[in-house]
Design a protein around this motif. Structure first.
Motif, short mmCIF file in Angstrom:
data_model
loop_
_atom_site.label_atom_id
_atom_site.label_comp_id
_atom_site.label_asym_id
_atom_site.label_seq_id
_atom_site.Cartn_x
_atom_site.Cartn_y
_atom_site.Cartn_z
N SER A 124 0.82 -1.21 0.00
CA SER A 124 0.00 0.00 0.00
C SER A 124 0.86 1.26 0.00
CB SER A 124 -0.90 0.01 1.24
OG SER A 124 -1.47 1.28 1.44
N LYS A 125 0.43 2.23 -0.77
CA LYS A 125 1.14 3.52 -0.81
C LYS A 125 1.03 4.26 0.52
CE LYS A 125 1.77 7.48 -3.81
NZ LYS A 125 1.37 8.13 -5.05
N ALA A 126 -0.02 3.97 1.28
CA ALA A 126 -0.27 4.70 2.52
C ALA A 126 0.17 3.96 3.78
CB ALA A 126 -1.76 5.03 2.62
N ILE A 127 0.69 2.74 3.65
CA ILE A 127 1.04 1.96 4.83
C ILE A 127 1.99 2.71 5.76
CG2 ILE A 127 2.82 0.67 3.59
CD1 ILE A 127 2.48 -1.62 5.45
N ALA A 128 2.94 3.43 5.20
CA ALA A 128 3.92 4.13 6.04
C ALA A 128 3.25 5.13 6.98
CB ALA A 128 4.95 4.84 5.16
N PHE A 129 2.12 5.68 6.57
CA PHE A 129 1.43 6.66 7.41
C PHE A 129 0.71 6.02 8.59
CE2 PHE A 129 1.94 9.02 3.42
CZ PHE A 129 2.65 10.10 3.92
N ASP A 130 0.67 4.70 8.66
CA ASP A 130 0.21 4.02 9.86
C ASP A 130 1.30 4.02 10.92
OD1 ASP A 130 -2.30 3.53 8.92
OD2 ASP A 130 -2.11 1.36 8.85
N PHE A 131 2.54 4.28 10.52
CA PHE A 131 3.69 4.23 11.42
C PHE A 131 4.29 5.61 11.68
CE2 PHE A 131 3.13 0.09 9.68
CZ PHE A 131 3.40 -0.76 10.74
N TRP A 132 4.23 6.50 10.69
CA TRP A 132 4.78 7.85 10.82
C TRP A 132 3.69 8.89 10.63
CZ3 TRP A 132 7.58 4.04 8.37
CH2 TRP A 132 8.91 3.89 8.74
N SER A 133 3.78 9.97 11.35
CA SER A 133 2.91 11.11 11.05
C SER A 133 3.39 11.70 9.73
CB SER A 133 3.01 12.17 12.16
OG SER A 133 4.33 12.70 12.21
N LYS A 134 2.49 12.37 9.05
CA LYS A 134 2.84 12.98 7.76
C LYS A 134 3.99 13.96 7.94
CE LYS A 134 0.79 15.55 3.94
NZ LYS A 134 -0.42 16.19 3.41
N ALA A 148 13.10 6.94 12.84
CA ALA A 148 12.18 5.98 13.45
C ALA A 148 10.75 6.52 13.44
CB ALA A 148 12.61 5.69 14.89
N PRO A 149 9.78 5.62 13.33
CA PRO A 149 8.37 6.05 13.32
C PRO A 149 7.97 6.72 14.62
CG PRO A 149 8.58 3.71 12.76
CD PRO A 149 9.93 4.18 13.20
#
Length: 165
Positions: A124-134, A148-149
């Motif tokens: 998913s293109k958005a998976i990283a935003f489950d770990f890091w704030s924008k 680090a997230p």
């Protein structure tokens, strides 16, 4: 707050007609002849899959740092504080792709592996935003070096995968 949940990623469906199309995209990227408009999220994942499957995660990340930067330069995209190569995102997807490859049989055909990744939560293109704030993920610091997230520890990727299944 995360921008996406593990249950709402966009699935691309079938992207490639066959393994030759995958290998051609990898070759064009390596030769720096892949048209810039074709350097989309799916191409990033496809190239990442090839590198991780071929070299293992650690060497893949080293090679991707160099090759993505060189590809960007060939396309006239500066590797700067706001554009071009992004270390945290690249390192995260290398880890995600390695996790995906650990879940699939090694005997699975290349086309099925790549389409599986592109249709998996880990792709998913958005998976990283489950770990890091924008704000954190899109910061200059995250672009330059691993950051680090701030929402979930990276070790939570395993639980995220189970939840998404």
């Amino acid at each position: 707050m995360a921008m996406d949940s593990p249950h709402s990623w966009n699935k691309p469906g079938k992207v490639y007609d066959g393994p030759d199309a995958i290998l051609a995209r990898v070759a064009a990227f390596r030769a720096r002849t892949l048209p810039k408009p074709e350097w989309d999220h799916f191409a990033h994942l496809t190239i990442g899959h090839h590198y991780v499957a071929t070299y293992g995660a650690e060497e893949a990340l080293e090679r991707l740092r160099n090759d993505i930067s060189r590809y960007n330069e060939a396309c006239g995209v500066p590797n700067s504080d706001t554009r071009g190569y992004h270390e945290t995102i690249t390192a995260f997807y290398v880890r995600s792709i390695a996790r995906y490859l650990a879940q699939v049989p090694a005997s699975m055909p290349l086309l099925d592996q790549v389409h599986g990744l592109l249709n998996d939560a880990l792709g998913s293109k958005a998976i990283a935003f489950d770990f890091w704030s924008k704000e954190r993920l899109l910061s200059t610091e995250a672009r330059r070096a691993w950051l680090a997230p701030d929402l979930k520890p990276i070790d939570a990727l395993e639980a995220w995968v189970r939840e998404a299944a």
